[in-house]
Each structure stands twice: as C-alpha cells, then as structure tokens.
Design a protein around this motif. Sequence first.
Motif, mmCIF file in Angstrom:
data_model
loop_
_atom_site.group_PDB
_atom_site.id
_atom_site.type_symbol
_atom_site.label_atom_id
_atom_site.label_comp_id
_atom_site.label_asym_id
_atom_site.label_seq_id
_atom_site.Cartn_x
_atom_site.Cartn_y
_atom_site.Cartn_z
ATOM 1 N N VAL A 45 22.959 -19.237 56.641
ATOM 2 C CA VAL A 45 22.590 -20.255 55.428
ATOM 3 C C VAL A 45 23.279 -19.864 54.280
ATOM 4 O O VAL A 45 23.997 -20.702 53.820
ATOM 5 C CB VAL A 45 21.013 -20.466 55.492
ATOM 6 N N ALA A 61 26.397 -21.846 51.364
ATOM 7 C CA ALA A 61 26.186 -22.322 50.636
ATOM 8 C C ALA A 61 27.665 -21.653 49.034
ATOM 9 O O ALA A 61 27.385 -21.875 47.858
ATOM 10 C CB ALA A 61 24.633 -21.520 50.068
ATOM 11 N N PRO A 65 31.472 -28.015 46.663
ATOM 12 C CA PRO A 65 31.582 -28.970 47.035
ATOM 13 C C PRO A 65 32.736 -29.304 46.789
ATOM 14 O O PRO A 65 33.635 -29.139 45.597
ATOM 15 C CB PRO A 65 30.945 -30.241 46.272
ATOM 16 N N TYR A 101 28.695 -24.219 39.013
ATOM 17 C CA TYR A 101 28.170 -24.365 40.691
ATOM 18 C C TYR A 101 27.771 -22.744 41.532
ATOM 19 O O TYR A 101 26.490 -22.870 41.878
ATOM 20 C CB TYR A 101 29.140 -25.006 42.015
ATOM 21 N N ASP A 138 24.320 -21.512 38.815
ATOM 22 C CA ASP A 138 22.898 -22.974 40.067
ATOM 23 C C ASP A 138 23.066 -21.848 40.821
ATOM 24 O O ASP A 138 21.606 -22.179 41.525
ATOM 25 C CB ASP A 138 23.621 -24.370 39.893
ATOM 26 N N GLN A 139 23.744 -21.314 42.533
ATOM 27 C CA GLN A 139 23.322 -21.008 43.463
ATOM 28 C C GLN A 139 22.656 -20.247 42.958
ATOM 29 O O GLN A 139 21.827 -19.123 43.823
ATOM 30 C CB GLN A 139 24.479 -20.869 44.172
ATOM 31 N N VAL A 172 19.138 -20.977 41.759
ATOM 32 C CA VAL A 172 18.129 -21.155 42.743
ATOM 33 C C VAL A 172 17.851 -20.900 43.536
ATOM 34 O O VAL A 172 16.392 -20.298 43.421
ATOM 35 C CB VAL A 172 18.917 -21.857 43.295
ATOM 36 N N ARG A 173 18.428 -18.906 44.029
ATOM 37 C CA ARG A 173 17.606 -18.209 44.625
ATOM 38 C C ARG A 173 16.713 -17.227 43.885
ATOM 39 O O ARG A 173 16.008 -16.418 44.288
ATOM 40 C CB ARG A 173 19.180 -17.376 45.354
ATOM 41 N N GLU A 214 13.571 -19.165 43.581
ATOM 42 C CA GLU A 214 13.008 -18.656 44.750
ATOM 43 C C GLU A 214 12.222 -17.791 44.868
ATOM 44 O O GLU A 214 11.198 -17.397 44.912
ATOM 45 C CB GLU A 214 13.329 -18.732 45.821
ATOM 46 N N PRO A 222 13.435 -23.967 51.375
ATOM 47 C CA PRO A 222 13.539 -23.842 50.083
ATOM 48 C C PRO A 222 15.769 -23.910 50.280
ATOM 49 O O PRO A 222 16.131 -24.142 49.523
ATOM 50 C CB PRO A 222 13.400 -22.902 49.336
ATOM 51 N N GLU A 223 15.895 -22.808 51.386
ATOM 52 C CA GLU A 223 17.213 -22.730 50.712
ATOM 53 C C GLU A 223 18.453 -23.857 51.516
ATOM 54 O O GLU A 223 19.377 -24.113 51.498
ATOM 55 C CB GLU A 223 17.703 -21.430 51.719
ATOM 56 N N VAL A 224 17.325 -24.474 52.951
ATOM 57 C CA VAL A 224 18.347 -25.619 53.475
ATOM 58 C C VAL A 224 17.980 -26.573 52.629
ATOM 59 O O VAL A 224 18.830 -27.006 52.143
ATOM 60 C CB VAL A 224 17.432 -26.024 54.395
ATOM 61 N N ALA A 235 18.091 -26.479 49.269
ATOM 62 C CA ALA A 235 19.038 -26.204 48.122
ATOM 63 C C ALA A 235 20.490 -27.048 48.530
ATOM 64 O O ALA A 235 21.425 -27.560 47.674
ATOM 65 C CB ALA A 235 19.014 -24.862 47.918
ATOM 66 N N ILE A 236 21.013 -26.489 49.407
ATOM 67 C CA ILE A 236 22.122 -26.259 50.040
ATOM 68 C C ILE A 236 21.787 -27.604 50.460
ATOM 69 O O ILE A 236 23.629 -28.738 49.821
ATOM 70 C CB ILE A 236 22.740 -25.547 51.732
ATOM 71 N N ARG A 290 20.964 -30.069 48.638
ATOM 72 C CA ARG A 290 21.123 -30.764 47.055
ATOM 73 C C ARG A 290 22.275 -30.570 46.720
ATOM 74 O O ARG A 290 23.024 -30.953 45.959
ATOM 75 C CB ARG A 290 19.792 -30.223 46.798
ATOM 76 N N ALA A 291 22.999 -29.068 47.016
ATOM 77 C CA ALA A 291 24.157 -28.621 46.186
ATOM 78 C C ALA A 291 24.793 -29.498 46.965
ATOM 79 O O ALA A 291 26.474 -29.269 46.094
ATOM 80 C CB ALA A 291 24.180 -27.460 46.288
ATOM 81 N N HIS A 292 25.146 -29.536 47.824
ATOM 82 C CA HIS A 292 26.518 -30.648 48.426
ATOM 83 C C HIS A 292 26.051 -32.177 49.153
ATOM 84 O O HIS A 292 27.359 -33.436 48.648
ATOM 85 C CB HIS A 292 26.666 -30.020 50.051
#
Lengths: 131, 92
Positions: free
Chosen positions: A13, A17, A21, A33, A36-37, A40-41, A44, B35-37, B39-40, B42-44
């Motif tokens: 997963v 990420a 994009p 980007y 932000d990755q 996000v983690r 979490e 949450p991971e899925v 977030a991914i 959303r990010a894309h």
Amino acid sequence: MKFKLSSLLLVAVLSTACTPPASLQTPQGKTAYTADQIVVRVNELMNAAIAANASKDATGAPALADNVTRIIVTFCVSTDMTLANTPQGWQVTVATAWSAAKTQIALAGVTNTSIIAAMGAVDTVLAAFGS
Amino acid sequence: MSWFSKSKQNISKVEKRVQMNPALLIALLQQVVIPEVTAIIRAHKNATGVMPTDAQVIAALSDDTGKGIVIGEAWLAAHPIVPSNPPVAGGV
C-alpha cells in the motif's frame, strides 16, 4: 509470522503512495506532496496512540499508558510543525526525533498491535522519502 | 504430500490464525489499512476525481499539519505531566 501478511499489505500500500501524481508540475508541489505523505502517516500514528490511550483494558487501565502516549504525541506534533515550516528540509530533524522517540517507546515495552503497525508505516514512509 | 494437500494445510493454518486473532485484524484494518487506502486515494485523486494540482497539494499539507498540531496539543493539554514524587508537607 502473525504480522507477515499485514506487513506485506502495508508495504504494498505504501509503495503505491510514494509516486507523486503526474499532475504535479512544480518542485514546491512535489515537495509538499512528499511532506504530506509523512504528515498523514505521522497523524495516523498519533490517532492510534490517542485511541489506544482512551480505551481501557480489563483492569480499567488505559490500553496505552499516558507516558508512552505523550512520547508519541510530542513527536507527532513536533514533526507536523517541522514539516509545516520547512517542507523541503525536514529529513535530518524528523529522522533524529523519530529515532529518539522509537528508543523511548521500545524502553516502555509497547506491545499494542495498532501502535506497532502505525510505527511500521512511519518507518516505511521515512525510509522512502527520508534519503 | 502433494502440492494441493499442502496448500490446503497452509490455508487452514491461515484460517486458524485469522480465527484466533479477529481483534488483531480488526484493529489493524481500522487503525492502519483503511486510513492508508483512504489517504492514497485522496492523494491521487481529489474530491472531483481529478488529479490534484500543486496548489491543492500545498493546501493539503497545511491542512493536515494544522489538524495534527491541534489534536496533539489538545491531548497534551488534557494530560499534563503529573509529578511522581509530590512534595512532603512540613519537610525538605
């Protein structure tokens, strides 16, 4: 062995990420980007810690002790501030802070599976973006 | 033992592991995988299903860091450090 399947899933997963994009054109956008990755983690992990602290075990004690939760939340807040202020120069600061936080968490003997999984996610994303 | 019967053994071992640890799987799904899925995705893709622009990603960074700081500082304020050795009355 118990974590093999979940670890493989997590890596798969997270690896998807790590690719920004194709619509991002500017270096600032790509930097934001990446940052932000991480955020996000990190968030979490913080949310998992706060949720574990709020839940009680059979004895009525928090599933994650206050002192350990404080270590995690303090690291997450300082990391968020670093990434907000310096999205392009966070690597050394965050890596150092994360290493210190992990040492303290390990000393506390945390076994909460959600926390361990969330920490693994932070490790993975820092390894992917931290170099 | 044939490949087929060995696979059946492995599958039943996994099934037993899953049956023994449903709470583990649920916790992992709720706290990390979902949450991971999200977030991914959303990010894309942003809310309209279009790839995000630089401005949107920069705004998302500001938004996410802001939320994290607010939630974290609120928890820290609600859980101050309690001294382990309170001062003894009448003595040094």
